[in-house]
Design an enzyme around this catalytic site. Structure first.
Site, PDB file in Angstrom:
ATOM      1  N   SER A 142      34.425   1.077  22.070  1.00  0.00           N
ATOM      2  CA  SER A 142      34.085   2.068  23.084  1.00  0.00           C
ATOM      3  C   SER A 142      35.340   2.639  23.724  1.00  0.00           C
ATOM      4  O   SER A 142      36.354   1.936  23.871  1.00  0.00           O
ATOM      5  CB  SER A 142      33.208   1.429  24.161  1.00  0.00           C
ATOM      6  OG  SER A 142      33.047   2.297  25.264  1.00  0.00           O
ATOM      7  N   TYR A 167      31.191  -4.421  30.551  1.00  0.00           N
ATOM      8  CA  TYR A 167      30.915  -3.818  29.244  1.00  0.00           C
ATOM      9  C   TYR A 167      32.227  -3.526  28.507  1.00  0.00           C
ATOM     10  O   TYR A 167      32.384  -3.872  27.334  1.00  0.00           O
ATOM     11  CB  TYR A 167      30.119  -2.533  29.424  1.00  0.00           C
ATOM     12  CG  TYR A 167      30.002  -1.709  28.168  1.00  0.00           C
ATOM     13  CD1 TYR A 167      29.247  -2.167  27.081  1.00  0.00           C
ATOM     14  CD2 TYR A 167      30.646  -0.479  28.055  1.00  0.00           C
ATOM     15  CE1 TYR A 167      29.146  -1.413  25.924  1.00  0.00           C
ATOM     16  CE2 TYR A 167      30.545   0.281  26.900  1.00  0.00           C
ATOM     17  CZ  TYR A 167      29.788  -0.193  25.837  1.00  0.00           C
ATOM     18  OH  TYR A 167      29.691   0.559  24.689  1.00  0.00           O
TER      19      TYR A 167
END
Length: 202
Positions: A142, A167
């Protein structure tokens, strides 16, 4: 070639799997179909791929009635024994891992789900790839890994030592784990840092 595509009921996973199996590549799609967002969207994507909701049973491969090269299995990557059994039975040549617990804000509310899915599940997948002599593993990282100190525009060589969410930290952990497995076991690995597109209206 036989490819495992995880997260196959998600937006990206669905399109990746479909691109492959419509070209005749043998694909097994995997997804745990969790309730992070509307599961109706996931079942709709599967139905479009020839996998009707009523045919899906956890842990059992379902053959697409539209595409001969596609099968789907509902499975969670954290179920280590089931994952290893799947790899042993299917003898995959390549793996595209798009499965993850997503969402920056939700990680503040339910941090353990991110550790469980993104680290434990990913490690199980790495182990299964290692013991199965997979030809290549492609996995989703990501853009969140760049954190707060990275100058814009981003570069792959930029430091990613200061994630600003759990995350992001789990995705950074994925990159470190993948790098280690690649070095130790000569596993060919490619990580892709996806960006979220946001249209800004004037």
């Amino acid at each position: 070639m036989k490819v495992l595509v995880t997260g196959a009921a998600g937006f990206i996973g669905y399109h990746v799997a479909k691109k492959l199996f419509t070209q005749g590549v043998e694909v097994v799609g995997l997804d745990n179909i969790n309730g992070y967002y509307d599961v109706g969207l996931k079942f709709a994507r599967l139905a479009d791929s020839g996998i009707p909701k009523e045919k899906i049973k956890k842990g059992q491969c379902v053959q697409s009635h539209k595409f001969p090269a596609y099968r789907f299995i509902q499975l969670d990557l954290t179920d280590r024994e089931d994952v290893f059994s799947l790899f042993k039975n299917e003898e995959f040549t390549h793996v595209i891992n798009l499965a993850a617990q997503a969402g920056v804000r939700y990680s503040l509310e339910n941090p353990l789900s991110y550790i469980h899915s993104n680290i434990v599940g990913f490690t199980n997948l790495l182990e299964a790839c290692r013991t199965s002599s997979i030809g290549h593993l492609v996995y989703a990282s990501s853009s969140s890994v760049y954190g707060e100190d990275t100058p814009v525009p981003y570069r792959e060589s930029a430091r990613t030592d200061h994630p600003v969410s759990l995350y992001a930290a789990t995705k950074k952990s994925n990159e470190l784990l993948a790098y280690t497995y690649s070095r130790l076991y000569k596993l060919p690995v490619t990580g892709i840092r996806f960006f979220t597109y946001r249209k800004v209206c004037p």
